[in-house]
Design a protein around this motif. Structure first.
Motif, PDB file in Angstrom:
ATOM      1  N   MET A   1       0.880  -1.013  -0.005  1.00 56.72           N
ATOM      2  CA  MET A   1       0.073   0.044   0.144  1.00 56.72           C
ATOM      3  C   MET A   1       0.794   1.340  -0.014  1.00 56.72           C
ATOM      4  SD  MET A   1      -2.849   0.947   2.700  1.00 56.72           S
ATOM      5  CE  MET A   1      -3.968  -0.235   2.343  1.00 56.72           C
ATOM      6  N   SER A   2       0.716   2.068  -0.886  1.00 50.69           N
ATOM      7  CA  SER A   2       1.514   3.379  -1.026  1.00 50.69           C
ATOM      8  C   SER A   2       0.959   4.596  -0.425  1.00 50.69           C
ATOM      9  CB  SER A   2       1.969   3.565  -2.352  1.00 50.69           C
ATOM     10  OG  SER A   2       0.732   3.760  -3.201  1.00 50.69           O
ATOM     11  N   THR A   3      -0.279   4.575   0.343  1.00 46.63           N
ATOM     12  CA  THR A   3      -0.746   5.654   1.022  1.00 46.63           C
ATOM     13  C   THR A   3       0.366   6.107   1.874  1.00 46.63           C
ATOM     14  OG1 THR A   3      -3.077   4.702   0.482  1.00 46.63           O
ATOM     15  CG2 THR A   3      -2.777   6.718   2.272  1.00 46.63           C
ATOM     16  N   VAL A   4      -0.059   7.563   1.941  1.00 51.92           N
ATOM     17  CA  VAL A   4       0.915   8.437   2.709  1.00 51.92           C
ATOM     18  C   VAL A   4       0.256   9.426   3.338  1.00 51.92           C
ATOM     19  CG1 VAL A   4       2.954  10.461   2.824  1.00 51.92           C
ATOM     20  CG2 VAL A   4       2.820   8.445   1.310  1.00 51.92           C
ATOM     21  N   ILE A   5       0.481   9.541   4.782  1.00 51.58           N
ATOM     22  CA  ILE A   5      -0.389  10.479   5.664  1.00 51.58           C
ATOM     23  C   ILE A   5       0.256  11.820   5.680  1.00 51.58           C
ATOM     24  CG2 ILE A   5      -1.446  10.822   7.679  1.00 51.58           C
ATOM     25  CD1 ILE A   5      -1.952   7.747   8.127  1.00 51.58           C
ATOM     26  N   ASN A   6      -0.162  12.862   5.357  1.00 47.48           N
ATOM     27  CA  ASN A   6       0.153  14.317   5.434  1.00 47.48           C
ATOM     28  C   ASN A   6      -0.782  14.959   6.271  1.00 47.48           C
ATOM     29  OD1 ASN A   6       2.827  14.492   3.976  1.00 47.48           O
ATOM     30  ND2 ASN A   6       1.612  13.941   2.156  1.00 47.48           N
ATOM     31  N   GLN A   7      -0.385  15.559   7.256  1.00 46.39           N
ATOM     32  CA  GLN A   7      -1.367  16.270   8.155  1.00 46.39           C
ATOM     33  C   GLN A   7      -0.903  17.813   8.627  1.00 46.39           C
ATOM     34  OE1 GLN A   7      -3.274  14.334  11.400  1.00 46.39           O
ATOM     35  NE2 GLN A   7      -3.424  16.125  12.529  1.00 46.39           N
ATOM     36  N   ALA A   8      -1.324  18.889   8.159  1.00 44.53           N
ATOM     37  CA  ALA A   8      -1.024  20.215   8.502  1.00 44.53           C
ATOM     38  C   ALA A   8      -1.471  20.507   9.856  1.00 44.53           C
ATOM     39  CB  ALA A   8      -1.672  21.212   7.479  1.00 44.53           C
ATOM     40  N   VAL A   9      -0.600  21.195  10.540  1.00 42.58           N
ATOM     41  CA  VAL A   9      -0.971  21.355  12.136  1.00 42.58           C
ATOM     42  C   VAL A   9      -0.079  22.693  12.281  1.00 42.58           C
ATOM     43  CG1 VAL A   9      -0.783  18.923  12.871  1.00 42.58           C
ATOM     44  CG2 VAL A   9       1.276  20.211  12.858  1.00 42.58           C
ATOM     45  N   GLY A  26       3.975  20.535   9.410  1.00 44.96           N
ATOM     46  CA  GLY A  26       3.559  19.138   8.600  1.00 44.96           C
ATOM     47  C   GLY A  26       4.047  17.897   9.125  1.00 44.96           C
ATOM     48  N   LEU A  27       2.829  17.046   9.393  1.00 44.62           N
ATOM     49  CA  LEU A  27       3.367  15.833  10.125  1.00 44.62           C
ATOM     50  C   LEU A  27       3.118  14.686   8.800  1.00 44.62           C
ATOM     51  CD1 LEU A  27       1.224  15.962  13.162  1.00 44.62           C
ATOM     52  CD2 LEU A  27       3.607  15.557  13.260  1.00 44.62           C
ATOM     53  N   ARG A  28       4.093  13.889   8.601  1.00 46.00           N
ATOM     54  CA  ARG A  28       3.929  12.871   7.633  1.00 46.00           C
ATOM     55  C   ARG A  28       4.304  11.513   8.252  1.00 46.00           C
ATOM     56  NH1 ARG A  28       4.488  13.233   2.016  1.00 46.00           N
ATOM     57  NH2 ARG A  28       5.731  11.589   0.922  1.00 46.00           N
ATOM     58  N   TYR A  29       3.548  10.654   7.610  1.00 47.03           N
ATOM     59  CA  TYR A  29       3.787   8.883   7.769  1.00 47.03           C
ATOM     60  C   TYR A  29       3.738   8.465   6.479  1.00 47.03           C
ATOM     61  CZ  TYR A  29       3.358   4.094   9.665  1.00 47.03           C
ATOM     62  OH  TYR A  29       3.649   2.929   9.804  1.00 47.03           O
ATOM     63  N   GLU A  30       4.651   7.456   6.538  1.00 43.60           N
ATOM     64  CA  GLU A  30       4.822   6.678   5.077  1.00 43.60           C
ATOM     65  C   GLU A  30       4.814   5.015   5.415  1.00 43.60           C
ATOM     66  OE1 GLU A  30       7.382   8.130   1.960  1.00 43.60           O
ATOM     67  OE2 GLU A  30       7.748   9.824   3.189  1.00 43.60           O
ATOM     68  N   PRO A  31       4.094   4.440   4.932  1.00 44.17           N
ATOM     69  CA  PRO A  31       4.334   3.085   5.228  1.00 44.17           C
ATOM     70  C   PRO A  31       5.774   2.221   4.771  1.00 44.17           C
ATOM     71  CG  PRO A  31       2.090   3.517   4.187  1.00 44.17           C
ATOM     72  CD  PRO A  31       2.847   4.602   4.279  1.00 44.17           C
ATOM     73  N   ALA A  32       6.485   2.955   3.925  1.00 43.57           N
ATOM     74  CA  ALA A  32       7.523   2.618   3.457  1.00 43.57           C
ATOM     75  C   ALA A  32       8.687   2.707   4.603  1.00 43.57           C
ATOM     76  CB  ALA A  32       8.048   3.424   2.068  1.00 43.57           C
ATOM     77  N   ASP A  33       8.431   3.561   5.348  1.00 37.90           N
ATOM     78  CA  ASP A  33       9.345   3.714   6.669  1.00 37.90           C
ATOM     79  C   ASP A  33       8.404   3.708   7.821  1.00 37.90           C
ATOM     80  OD1 ASP A  33      11.377   4.468   8.441  1.00 37.90           O
ATOM     81  OD2 ASP A  33      11.647   6.527   7.617  1.00 37.90           O
ATOM     82  N   PRO A  34       7.733   2.468   7.999  1.00 34.24           N
ATOM     83  CA  PRO A  34       6.806   2.315   9.148  1.00 34.24           C
ATOM     84  C   PRO A  34       7.115   2.388  10.564  1.00 34.24           C
ATOM     85  CG  PRO A  34       7.886   0.184   8.630  1.00 34.24           C
ATOM     86  CD  PRO A  34       8.368   1.289   7.647  1.00 34.24           C
ATOM     87  N   PHE A  35       8.386   2.530  10.878  1.00 33.51           N
ATOM     88  CA  PHE A  35       8.487   2.834  12.269  1.00 33.51           C
ATOM     89  C   PHE A  35       8.967   4.203  12.547  1.00 33.51           C
ATOM     90  CE2 PHE A  35      10.271  -1.484  11.792  1.00 33.51           C
ATOM     91  CZ  PHE A  35       9.642  -2.192  12.890  1.00 33.51           C
ATOM     92  N   ALA A  36       8.612   5.219  11.638  1.00 33.15           N
ATOM     93  CA  ALA A  36       8.959   6.762  11.776  1.00 33.15           C
ATOM     94  C   ALA A  36       7.915   7.520  11.247  1.00 33.15           C
ATOM     95  CB  ALA A  36      10.084   6.771  10.856  1.00 33.15           C
ATOM     96  N   VAL A  37       7.930   8.692  12.036  1.00 29.27           N
ATOM     97  CA  VAL A  37       6.982   9.895  11.717  1.00 29.27           C
ATOM     98  C   VAL A  37       7.855  11.030  11.394  1.00 29.27           C
ATOM     99  CG1 VAL A  37       5.135   9.003  13.001  1.00 29.27           C
ATOM    100  CG2 VAL A  37       6.854  10.545  14.158  1.00 29.27           C
ATOM    101  N   ARG A  38       7.527  11.970  10.506  1.00 28.77           N
ATOM    102  CA  ARG A  38       8.445  13.004  10.228  1.00 28.77           C
ATOM    103  C   ARG A  38       7.507  14.320  10.432  1.00 28.77           C
ATOM    104  NH1 ARG A  38       9.275  16.332   5.233  1.00 28.77           N
ATOM    105  NH2 ARG A  38      11.263  16.696   5.219  1.00 28.77           N
ATOM    106  N   ILE A  39       8.257  15.434  11.036  1.00 28.89           N
ATOM    107  CA  ILE A  39       7.505  16.569  11.213  1.00 28.89           C
ATOM    108  C   ILE A  39       8.513  17.805  10.292  1.00 28.89           C
ATOM    109  CG2 ILE A  39       8.774  17.132  13.640  1.00 28.89           C
ATOM    110  CD1 ILE A  39       6.012  18.748  14.126  1.00 28.89           C
ATOM    111  N   ALA A  40       7.971  18.612   9.651  1.00 31.71           N
ATOM    112  CA  ALA A  40       8.641  19.558   9.079  1.00 31.71           C
ATOM    113  C   ALA A  40       8.054  20.751   9.121  1.00 31.71           C
ATOM    114  CB  ALA A  40       8.579  19.256   7.399  1.00 31.71           C
ATOM    115  N   PHE A  41       9.110  21.795   9.182  1.00 31.27           N
ATOM    116  CA  PHE A  41       8.880  23.148   9.574  1.00 31.27           C
ATOM    117  C   PHE A  41       9.464  24.090   8.314  1.00 31.27           C
ATOM    118  CE2 PHE A  41       9.710  21.182  13.461  1.00 31.27           C
ATOM    119  CZ  PHE A  41       8.477  21.166  14.190  1.00 31.27           C
ATOM    120  N   PRO A  42       8.572  25.011   8.001  1.00 29.05           N
ATOM    121  CA  PRO A  42       8.981  25.694   6.741  1.00 29.05           C
ATOM    122  C   PRO A  42      10.007  26.863   7.180  1.00 29.05           C
ATOM    123  CG  PRO A  42       6.923  26.747   7.860  1.00 29.05           C
ATOM    124  CD  PRO A  42       7.261  25.453   8.462  1.00 29.05           C
TER     125      PRO A  42
END
Length: 137
Positions: A1-9, A26-42
């Protein structure tokens, strides 16, 4: 499954000077890296004008909603019932933000619907990852 979760906060940057301020993230979760979450700031939120992103364990974020956790570069803990604090440590210094706990719970719920806890290993493509490592070596 290639769904990616992107959530603006919207997060609150905690600082002594200037005073704390709201910034997008922005919060991001990708099943290709299933143990990790990412948060990005502009770029507008950083001192050097570059986007800043942190990747850390999904389990760290989940645990930090209920109790203080973290022994490395990222620490997470609850701040009352409606806010969660994330503290990031780097050679350049430290940054601390607060995020609405309800938004984090929603993000994590969606990530666990996509990849349930305990099934992360089933989403790893070890053969491709190993081939890429050997190719780059």
């Amino acid at each position: 499954m290639s769904t990616v979760i992107n959530q603006a906060v919207q997060v609150r940057l905690i600082a002594s000077a200037p005073l704390e301020r709201a910034i997008p993230a922005g919060l991001r979760y990708e099943p290709a890296d299933p143990f990790a979450v990412r948060i990005a700031f502009p770029a507008t939120a950083s001192l050097d004008g570059a986007e800043v992103a942190w990747t850390f364990a999904r389990e760290l974020l989940a645990t930090g909603l209920n109790e203080p956790v973290g022994a490395g570069d990222v620490h997470v803990w609850p701040c009352g019932t409606d806010r969660t604090v994330l503290e990031f440590h780097a050679l350049e210094g430290m940054a601390m933000i607060q995020i609405d706990t309800t938004e984090l719970r929603l993000f994590l719920r969606h990530s666990y619907e996509l990849v349930p806890a305990g099934t992360e290993g089933e989403h790893l493509d070890v053969d491709s990852d190993l081939a890429a490592l050997l190719r780059d070596a």
